[in-house]
Design a protein around this motif. Structure first.
Motif, PDB file in Angstrom:
ATOM      1  N   GLU A   3       0.836  -1.197   0.000  1.00 42.81           N
ATOM      2  CA  GLU A   3       0.000   0.000   0.000  1.00 42.81           C
ATOM      3  C   GLU A   3       0.874   1.252   0.000  1.00 42.81           C
ATOM      4  O   GLU A   3       1.858   1.339   0.717  1.00 42.81           O
ATOM      5  CB  GLU A   3      -0.883  -0.013   1.249  1.00 42.81           C
ATOM      6  N   ARG A   4       0.496   2.233  -0.834  1.00 41.17           N
ATOM      7  CA  ARG A   4       1.251   3.482  -0.885  1.00 41.17           C
ATOM      8  C   ARG A   4       0.973   4.280   0.386  1.00 41.17           C
ATOM      9  O   ARG A   4      -0.169   4.483   0.768  1.00 41.17           O
ATOM     10  CB  ARG A   4       0.842   4.315  -2.094  1.00 41.17           C
ATOM     11  N   ILE A   5       2.017   4.733   1.019  1.00 39.48           N
ATOM     12  CA  ILE A   5       1.894   5.521   2.236  1.00 39.48           C
ATOM     13  C   ILE A   5       1.962   6.990   1.865  1.00 39.48           C
ATOM     14  O   ILE A   5       2.900   7.423   1.196  1.00 39.48           O
ATOM     15  CB  ILE A   5       3.009   5.168   3.241  1.00 39.48           C
ATOM     16  N   GLU A   6       0.956   7.758   2.258  1.00 39.75           N
ATOM     17  CA  GLU A   6       0.966   9.198   2.019  1.00 39.75           C
ATOM     18  C   GLU A   6       2.055   9.807   2.881  1.00 39.75           C
ATOM     19  O   GLU A   6       2.043   9.657   4.091  1.00 39.75           O
ATOM     20  CB  GLU A   6      -0.389   9.805   2.364  1.00 39.75           C
ATOM     21  N   ASP A   7       3.015  10.474   2.240  1.00 46.64           N
ATOM     22  CA  ASP A   7       4.143  11.001   3.000  1.00 46.64           C
ATOM     23  C   ASP A   7       4.051  12.500   3.263  1.00 46.64           C
ATOM     24  O   ASP A   7       4.927  13.080   3.878  1.00 46.64           O
ATOM     25  CB  ASP A   7       5.468  10.658   2.333  1.00 46.64           C
ATOM     26  N   GLY A   8       3.001  13.151   2.791  1.00 39.19           N
ATOM     27  CA  GLY A   8       2.823  14.569   3.060  1.00 39.19           C
ATOM     28  C   GLY A   8       3.609  15.487   2.149  1.00 39.19           C
ATOM     29  O   GLY A   8       3.542  16.697   2.279  1.00 39.19           O
ATOM     30  N   GLY A   9       4.362  14.907   1.231  1.00 37.86           N
ATOM     31  CA  GLY A   9       5.175  15.733   0.344  1.00 37.86           C
ATOM     32  C   GLY A   9       6.465  16.157   1.019  1.00 37.86           C
ATOM     33  O   GLY A   9       6.777  15.746   2.137  1.00 37.86           O
ATOM     34  N   PRO A  10       7.223  17.010   0.356  1.00 45.77           N
ATOM     35  CA  PRO A  10       8.514  17.413   0.904  1.00 45.77           C
ATOM     36  C   PRO A  10       8.370  18.309   2.129  1.00 45.77           C
ATOM     37  O   PRO A  10       7.487  19.156   2.189  1.00 45.77           O
ATOM     38  CB  PRO A  10       9.191  18.164  -0.246  1.00 45.77           C
ATOM     39  N   ALA A  11       9.240  18.102   3.104  1.00 40.96           N
ATOM     40  CA  ALA A  11       9.216  18.918   4.324  1.00 40.96           C
ATOM     41  C   ALA A  11       9.878  20.269   4.090  1.00 40.96           C
ATOM     42  O   ALA A  11       9.423  21.287   4.599  1.00 40.96           O
ATOM     43  CB  ALA A  11       9.917  18.180   5.461  1.00 40.96           C
ATOM     44  N   PHE A  12      10.950  20.292   3.325  1.00 39.98           N
ATOM     45  CA  PHE A  12      11.715  21.519   3.094  1.00 39.98           C
ATOM     46  C   PHE A  12      12.091  21.640   1.618  1.00 39.98           C
ATOM     47  O   PHE A  12      13.264  21.543   1.262  1.00 39.98           O
ATOM     48  CB  PHE A  12      12.982  21.532   3.953  1.00 39.98           C
ATOM     49  N   PRO A  13      11.113  21.841   0.742  1.00 43.10           N
ATOM     50  CA  PRO A  13      11.444  21.906  -0.684  1.00 43.10           C
ATOM     51  C   PRO A  13      12.290  23.131  -1.011  1.00 43.10           C
ATOM     52  O   PRO A  13      12.166  24.179  -0.376  1.00 43.10           O
ATOM     53  CB  PRO A  13      10.080  21.992  -1.356  1.00 43.10           C
ATOM     54  N   MET A  14      13.148  22.980  -1.989  1.00 40.70           N
ATOM     55  CA  MET A  14      14.020  24.077  -2.409  1.00 40.70           C
ATOM     56  C   MET A  14      14.173  24.042  -3.927  1.00 40.70           C
ATOM     57  O   MET A  14      14.096  22.980  -4.535  1.00 40.70           O
ATOM     58  CB  MET A  14      15.413  23.938  -1.801  1.00 40.70           C
ATOM     59  N   LEU A  15      14.397  25.180  -4.506  1.00 38.31           N
ATOM     60  CA  LEU A  15      14.796  25.249  -5.905  1.00 38.31           C
ATOM     61  C   LEU A  15      16.272  25.579  -5.934  1.00 38.31           C
ATOM     62  O   LEU A  15      16.744  26.443  -5.208  1.00 38.31           O
ATOM     63  CB  LEU A  15      14.015  26.340  -6.650  1.00 38.31           C
ATOM     64  N   GLY A  16      17.000  24.887  -6.766  1.00 35.13           N
ATOM     65  CA  GLY A  16      18.421  25.161  -6.893  1.00 35.13           C
ATOM     66  C   GLY A  16      18.782  25.407  -8.334  1.00 35.13           C
ATOM     67  O   GLY A  16      18.320  24.698  -9.225  1.00 35.13           O
ATOM     68  N   ASN A  17      19.579  26.384  -8.583  1.00 38.90           N
ATOM     69  CA  ASN A  17      20.026  26.699  -9.931  1.00 38.90           C
ATOM     70  C   ASN A  17      21.107  25.704 -10.310  1.00 38.90           C
ATOM     71  O   ASN A  17      22.093  25.546  -9.602  1.00 38.90           O
ATOM     72  CB  ASN A  17      20.556  28.138  -9.973  1.00 38.90           C
ATOM     73  N   VAL A  18      20.922  25.051 -11.453  1.00 37.38           N
ATOM     74  CA  VAL A  18      21.863  24.038 -11.906  1.00 37.38           C
ATOM     75  C   VAL A  18      22.909  24.703 -12.808  1.00 37.38           C
ATOM     76  O   VAL A  18      22.583  25.288 -13.828  1.00 37.38           O
ATOM     77  CB  VAL A  18      21.140  22.913 -12.673  1.00 37.38           C
ATOM     78  N   ALA A  19      24.142  24.641 -12.419  1.00 38.34           N
ATOM     79  CA  ALA A  19      25.280  25.148 -13.196  1.00 38.34           C
ATOM     80  C   ALA A  19      25.111  26.612 -13.581  1.00 38.34           C
ATOM     81  O   ALA A  19      25.530  27.031 -14.638  1.00 38.34           O
ATOM     82  CB  ALA A  19      25.506  24.274 -14.423  1.00 38.34           C
ATOM     83  N   HIS A  20      24.490  27.372 -12.730  1.00 35.22           N
ATOM     84  CA  HIS A  20      24.343  28.814 -12.929  1.00 35.22           C
ATOM     85  C   HIS A  20      23.736  29.190 -14.276  1.00 35.22           C
ATOM     86  O   HIS A  20      24.158  30.133 -14.920  1.00 35.22           O
ATOM     87  CB  HIS A  20      25.689  29.526 -12.735  1.00 35.22           C
ATOM     88  N   ASN A  21      22.755  28.397 -14.706  1.00 37.47           N
ATOM     89  CA  ASN A  21      22.040  28.762 -15.927  1.00 37.47           C
ATOM     90  C   ASN A  21      20.549  28.822 -15.619  1.00 37.47           C
ATOM     91  O   ASN A  21      20.157  28.863 -14.464  1.00 37.47           O
ATOM     92  CB  ASN A  21      22.363  27.803 -17.083  1.00 37.47           C
ATOM     93  N   SER A  22      19.726  28.809 -16.622  1.00 41.18           N
ATOM     94  CA  SER A  22      18.296  28.988 -16.397  1.00 41.18           C
ATOM     95  C   SER A  22      17.571  27.695 -16.044  1.00 41.18           C
ATOM     96  O   SER A  22      16.365  27.706 -15.850  1.00 41.18           O
ATOM     97  CB  SER A  22      17.642  29.627 -17.625  1.00 41.18           C
TER      98      SER A  22
END
Length: 83
Positions: A3-22
């Motif tokens: 059975e799939r357990i609902e995990d509530g989603g991410p606790a501390f989501p972040m966006l990170g820029n990959v290789a300083h581009n868009s």
């Protein structure tokens, strides 16, 4: 498959820029379920007396921590069904 357990989603989501581009990469971090369980485990272990931290005891605390976490997620869903 279990059975799939609902995990509530991410606790501390972040966006990170990959290789300083868009191109942006989402780094979800731990799940809210794991965060809640860790908080419950910390408190459960704080209330323990002595040094009886054998494998069976620690497994018991871990199982109860996730039970608390799952209850928190159920209560959260009832209180805020759009979250």
């Amino acid at each position: 498959m279990g059975e799939r357990i609902e995990d509530g989603g991410p606790a501390f989501p972040m966006l990170g820029n990959v290789a300083h581009n868009s191109d942006w990469l989402t780094e979800p971090g731990m799940s809210l379920r794991d965060w809640f369980a860790g908080q419950a485990m910390s408190r459960l272990l704080d209330t323990c007396r002595g040094d009886n931290f054998g494998v069976e005891f620690v497994d018991h605390v871990a199982e109860h921590s996730y039970r608390v976490s799952d209850a928190m997620l159920r209560a959260r869903a009832k209180a805020s069904p759009h979250v």
